[in-house]
Structure formats: structure tokens, C-alpha cells
Write an enzyme that holds these catalytic residues in place. Structure first.
Site, PDB file in Angstrom:
ATOM      1  N   HIS A  17      10.180  -1.806   3.337  1.00  0.00           N
ATOM      2  CA  HIS A  17      10.185  -3.191   2.802  1.00  0.00           C
ATOM      3  C   HIS A  17       9.336  -3.910   2.293  1.00  0.00           C
ATOM      4  O   HIS A  17       7.817  -3.459   2.132  1.00  0.00           O
ATOM      5  CB  HIS A  17      10.782  -3.655   3.683  1.00  0.00           C
ATOM      6  N   GLU A  20       8.167  -1.347  16.912  1.00  0.00           N
ATOM      7  CA  GLU A  20      10.019  -1.473  15.740  1.00  0.00           C
ATOM      8  C   GLU A  20      10.296  -0.501  16.706  1.00  0.00           C
ATOM      9  O   GLU A  20      10.772   0.032  18.061  1.00  0.00           O
ATOM     10  CB  GLU A  20       9.503  -0.471  14.485  1.00  0.00           C
ATOM     11  N   ARG A  40      20.418  -7.981   6.093  1.00  0.00           N
ATOM     12  CA  ARG A  40      19.407  -6.746   5.857  1.00  0.00           C
ATOM     13  C   ARG A  40      20.271  -4.657   5.240  1.00  0.00           C
ATOM     14  O   ARG A  40      19.282  -4.606   5.197  1.00  0.00           O
ATOM     15  CB  ARG A  40      18.701  -6.032   7.057  1.00  0.00           C
ATOM     16  N   ARG A  76      14.047  -3.254  -0.278  1.00  0.00           N
ATOM     17  CA  ARG A  76      14.212  -2.436   1.615  1.00  0.00           C
ATOM     18  C   ARG A  76      14.520  -1.259   1.311  1.00  0.00           C
ATOM     19  O   ARG A  76      14.456  -0.592   2.326  1.00  0.00           O
ATOM     20  CB  ARG A  76      15.532  -2.970   2.107  1.00  0.00           C
ATOM     21  N   GLU A 130       5.763  -3.531   4.066  1.00  0.00           N
ATOM     22  CA  GLU A 130       5.744  -3.529   5.384  1.00  0.00           C
ATOM     23  C   GLU A 130       5.843  -1.696   6.072  1.00  0.00           C
ATOM     24  O   GLU A 130       7.206  -1.874   6.429  1.00  0.00           O
ATOM     25  CB  GLU A 130       7.250  -4.100   5.912  1.00  0.00           C
ATOM     26  N   ASP A 184     -12.749  19.635 -10.776  1.00  0.00           N
ATOM     27  CA  ASP A 184     -11.451  20.842 -11.280  1.00  0.00           C
ATOM     28  C   ASP A 184     -10.219  19.960 -11.088  1.00  0.00           C
ATOM     29  O   ASP A 184      -9.761  20.099 -10.203  1.00  0.00           O
ATOM     30  CB  ASP A 184     -11.680  22.136 -10.477  1.00  0.00           C
ATOM     31  N   GLU A 205      12.922  -9.133  -1.751  1.00  0.00           N
ATOM     32  CA  GLU A 205      11.804  -8.118  -0.956  1.00  0.00           C
ATOM     33  C   GLU A 205      12.891  -6.668  -1.475  1.00  0.00           C
ATOM     34  O   GLU A 205      14.456  -6.306  -1.068  1.00  0.00           O
ATOM     35  CB  GLU A 205      12.424  -8.233   0.586  1.00  0.00           C
ATOM     36  N   GLU A 210       6.137   1.509   7.975  1.00  0.00           N
ATOM     37  CA  GLU A 210       5.936   2.016   9.171  1.00  0.00           C
ATOM     38  C   GLU A 210       5.211   2.994   9.109  1.00  0.00           C
ATOM     39  O   GLU A 210       5.990   3.666   8.433  1.00  0.00           O
ATOM     40  CB  GLU A 210       7.502   1.197  10.040  1.00  0.00           C
ATOM     41  N   GLU A 249       4.893  -0.848  13.203  1.00  0.00           N
ATOM     42  CA  GLU A 249       4.393  -2.146  12.205  1.00  0.00           C
ATOM     43  C   GLU A 249       3.430  -2.206  12.248  1.00  0.00           C
ATOM     44  O   GLU A 249       3.463  -3.650  13.067  1.00  0.00           O
ATOM     45  CB  GLU A 249       5.845  -2.461  11.795  1.00  0.00           C
TER      46      GLU A 249
END
Length: 470
Positions: free
Chosen positions: A269, A212, A339, A360, A130, A51, A358, A132, A220
Site C-alpha cells: 500500500h 501480517e 480497505r 492500495r 507499506e 556492459d 493510499e 509486506e 510488515e
């Protein structure tokens, strides 16, 4: 693996049941179990009915019949059923037209990869997320007309240094003090190792696991990068396994981005790279060792970043994490090593094959099929239109003055703002019919009516602190 191989796999493992799984628009696994004796090789062509009107954001009740067609190549032995059970992922098909369903996230990822090859830019896209998550001992929450509350607890939490524990041994994780401590401060090494063991059993290659930054059990577990569709499938297994291993150990896991006030939230990330004929297209002699193609691809991510965030950070709670000061990037800029920028170019390795970008901003409430594919589509658009990523921002963005920040492009401050950005900037997603207008509209409508409106209608507990005695 062929259908014949599927049944041989089931017989080898003594399985008498098959559990069929598929993913809704919002990244939640749905499932139904069948005695294997009711299936034959034709099931892998004809599918099984369900359904579609009972799945969020999918069909209306007057056109509810849908087919789930199992993919024999996705078969695994499910680790959590009492008796041996094989698990298989399904693609969704319209029973009348026999066409792939345009709101099936797995189908979106497949169409995205076909479009990538059609453009001639690349033939492969690799993803390395990555995710977390928090491991709690207890969680309680309630929201009704009379009141609202939530309460979380963790034996590791900094707020429990003064709690009577029939022998409080200390060793609590301080606020923002949880990155890489050894035991006895990190109490979850064995539990994460058990999670890794189960992930490996279903074929997921794990690179590392660790505590972490945040207090209260933030952890992580990193998967090795894989082709986009494979990683999106693996991400579903990842969340399923981690939650269920925690449960059988008397713990509870949440991928909610910001369950703990005034400490780091959980991100995802996402590392991404484009390849062709077995060679990376990302390495070159440009900024941070990137190729011109890679820089244009980053330009695409930055141009469409605000719309991307509607899919990569798809909850109201996501935007309690996307604030300055908690390692969550809010500035749409690129940088090597930095970062605090949304697009970071990792510099750990000098190998051209390791060159990647990356992104983030994402968090683990994202639907991997949609978020990973959307990120790739932004890169394709950047390459096709030679979009300049602008000057790199190689400084601590959190130290910038308000005047300097005013000149930068920033992430949306709310889910509502992100949805508006997606409405205004979706052409890069619908290129090649990868994302359908129906899917985008259904996603936005559900988020507004079923999440944002209910939140707006309810008084927040903190408002009583602010206004009760006004």
C-alpha cells in the site's frame, strides 16, 4: 555530501572497498565492487564503465558501453560485507552524449520531480509505502520438460499442526489469522527487530514492525514517509537488508505477492501526498477532509489506474493477489477508511499534515522509482485536467452484487491485460519527457517475451488435477 566527504566517510569507517549499486528497469539492484584506491574525486564526474547489454531491457550489444556515475550523497556503510565496505548508488549516463540514460529508473524519478516543480502544482511529493513479505524456513522449486513443482515451508504455518517436530508445540498461525498475534504465535519479533536495527543503521526511519494476516511468516516493517527519490532509494535498501538479515539467520524472505495459495498475499500500500513551500496541498473541506486539488489528484489515479497497475503490480504472480476476498482492492474507486477500495483516505489523524491518499493496489515486486513516479504523474494529470474522482464507495465492495460491480471500474485481471492498458494509456507518463517511449516499450516487450510467453508455454501442475483423466 561531496566527493571529498565521501572519501572522509570511507576513511573514518576503515573501508578499503566501495560497492557501487544501480537499479535495472525491473527493480533489481546490480553491483560492482572496487578498491577505493582506484577512485578519486574525478570518478564522481567521469563515472565507471560497464556492459549495458548485460542488463535486462537496456542496451543492444553493438552499443553496450555505459557509464555509472556515483552519487556521493548516497553513501552508506554496507552491513553485509565481511570487511568494512562503503556503498554508493549510481546514476547511468551515455558515454558518448553524456546525457542521463532514459531507461535508468533513478533518472526517471529525478525527471518526474523536476516536472512536478515545472508545473507549479507542487514542489515536493512524499511517499510512504507499506511493503509486506514472507519469511520461510525452506523453499524449493523446479520447472523443466519433465515436470514442475514448488514447495515452501514455515514452522509457523497452519499446515504444520500435525507435523512431527520432535515436540510440536503448536502455536501455529491460522490461515488469515496472523494479524498482530503476540509470541509464542508470532515467532519473528526478534528477527524483525534485527532487521529494523540494520535499516536504522543506514538512516531509514522505521515506524513499526508486526506480523501480517497470512500464515507462514507474513510480516510488515513500515518506514516513515519520505520525499519520493529518497524513498525509492530506501526501498532498495529495505529489500536488500531484509533478505540478507533473514539469510544470516538461516531463513529466506520473498517479496513475491502470492506465494501461499488460499491466504492473503503481500501488498505494498503506497501513501502519497503533494506539498508546496513546506505546506500540504491535500487538506481541505471536501470529502474526507480533502482539498479540491487532492480530489482531482485522486481522479487522475483512478482514470489511469489500470495502466498504473502494470508498473505497480508488474508480475504474473501479482494477479493471484488482486482478486476479491483477500484484502486486495480490485475496484478502482475512492473511499475514506474502506480497505476494499483502491484509493483509501486514512482517517487516523485530524492533522492537515497527515492528509494523504493510499493507493492500495501495488505490491513489493514493483520498481519503486517507476511505480512511485508513475503514481505522482497520474496525480499531476488529474490536477491539470481537473479530473472528477466520482462518488466515493463507502461500503464493503465484496458485498456488492454482480450487477453493481459491473458498473464500477476494476483492476486488470492479468499482467497481459495491464500491459495492454499501459500501451493504450501512457501519455500521462511521457508528459515532460519523464518516462521515455523506449523505456515503456522495453518494459512491455520484456514482460511479454520473458515472462508471459514462457508461462503460456508450460503446463501448470494443477492442470494435471483437472485434466489428466479427461
Amino acid at each position: 555530501m561531496t566527493p571529498k566527504d565521501f572519501f572522509a566517510f570511507a576513511e573514518k569507517n576503515g573501508a578499503k572497498m566501495v560497492d557501487l549499486k544501480f537499479t535495472d528497469i525491473f527493480g533489481t539492484w546490480q553491483h560492482c565492487s572496487y578498491p577505493i584506491s582506484t577512485w578519486d574525486e574525478g570518478t564522481f564526474e567521469d563515472g565507471v564503465g560497464f556492459d549495458g547489454s548485460s542488463i535486462r531491457g537496456w542496451q543492444t550489444i553493438d552499443s553496450s558501453d555505459m557509464l555509472a556515475v556515483p552519487d556521493p550523497a548516497s553513501v552508506k556503510l554496507d552491513p553485509f560485507f565481511k570487511s568494512p565496505t562503503v556503498s554508493v548508488l549510481a546514476d547511468i549516463v551515455d558515454p558518448i552524449t553524456k546525457e542521463d540514460y532514459n531507461k535508468d529508473p533513478r533518472n526517471v524519478a529525478k525527471k518526474g520531480l523536476a516536472y512536478l516543480q515545472q508545473t507549479g502544482i507542487a514542489d515536493s511529493c512524499f511517499i510512504g509505502p507499506e511493503p509486506e513479505f514472507f519469511i520461510f524456513d525452506d523453499v524449493r522449486y523446479l520447472s523443466n520438460q519433465r515436470g514442475a513443482m514448488y514447495e515452501i515451508d514455515s514452522s509457523e504455518a497452519a499446515w504444520n499442526t500435525g507435523r512431527s517436530e520432535e515436540g510440536n508445540l503448536g502455536h501455529k498461525v491460522g490461515y488469515k489469522g496472523g494479524y498482530f498475534p503476540v509470541a509464542p504465535t508470532d515467532t519473528y519479533g526478534d528477527l524483525r527487530a534485527e532487521m529494523v536495527d540494520e535499516l536504522q543503521k543506514v538512516g531509514i526511519v522505521v515506524e513499526a514492525h508486526h506480523h501480517e494476516v497470512a500464515t507462514a511468516g507474513q510480516c510488515e516493517i513500515d518506514m516513515e514517509f519520505s520525499p519520493l527519490l529518497q524513498m525509492a532509494d530506501q526501498f532498495m535498501w529495505y529489500k536488500y537488508i531484509i533478505k540478507n538479515v533473514a539469510k544470516r539467520n538461516g531463513k529466506t524472505v520473498t517479496f513475491m505477492p502470492k506465494p501461499v495459495f488460499d491466504d492473503n498475499g503481500s501488498g505494498m500500500h503506497t501513501h502519497i501526498s503533494l506539498w508546496k513551500d513546506g505546506n500540504t496541498l491535500m487538506a481541505g473541506d471536501g470529502y474526507a477532509g480533502l482539498s479540491e486539488l487532492a480530489l482531482h489528484a485522486i481522479g487522475g489515479i483512478l482514470k489511469h489506474g489500470r495502466a498504473l497497475i502494470a508498473l505497480s503490480n508488474p508480475t504474473a504472480n501479482s494477479f493471484h493477489r488482486l482478486v476479491p476476498g483477500f484484502e486486495a482492492p480490485v475496484t478502482l474507486a475512492m473511499s475514506q477508511r474502506n480497505r476494499s477500495a483502491s484509493c483509501r483516505i486514512p482517517m487516523y489523524s485530524g492533522s492537515p499534515k497527515a492528509k494523504r491518499v493510499e493507493f492500495r493496489c501495488p505490491d513489493p515486486t514493483a520498481n519503486g522509482y517507476l511505480s512511485f513516479t508513475a503514481l505522482m504523474m497520474a496525480m499531476i494529470d488529474g490536477v491539470q485536467n481537473k479530473i472528477d474522482p466520482g462518488e466515493p464507495l463507502d461500503r464493503d465492495i465484496y458485498d456488492m452484487t454482480p450487477e453493481e460491480l459491473a458498473e464500477t471500474n476494476v483492476a486488470p485481471k492479468s499482467l497481459d491485460e495491464a500491459l495492454v492498458a499501459l500501451e493504450e494509456d501512457s501519455a500521462f507518463l511521457t508528459a515532460g519527457d519523464v518516462f521515455s517511449e523506449d523505456l515503456i516499450k522495453a518494459f512491455i516487450k520484456f514482460k511479454r517475451t520473458e515472462e508471459l510467453d514462457p508461462i503460456r508455454l508450460r503446463p501448470h501442475p494443477y492442470e494435471f488435477d483437472l485434466y489428466y483423466n479427461a
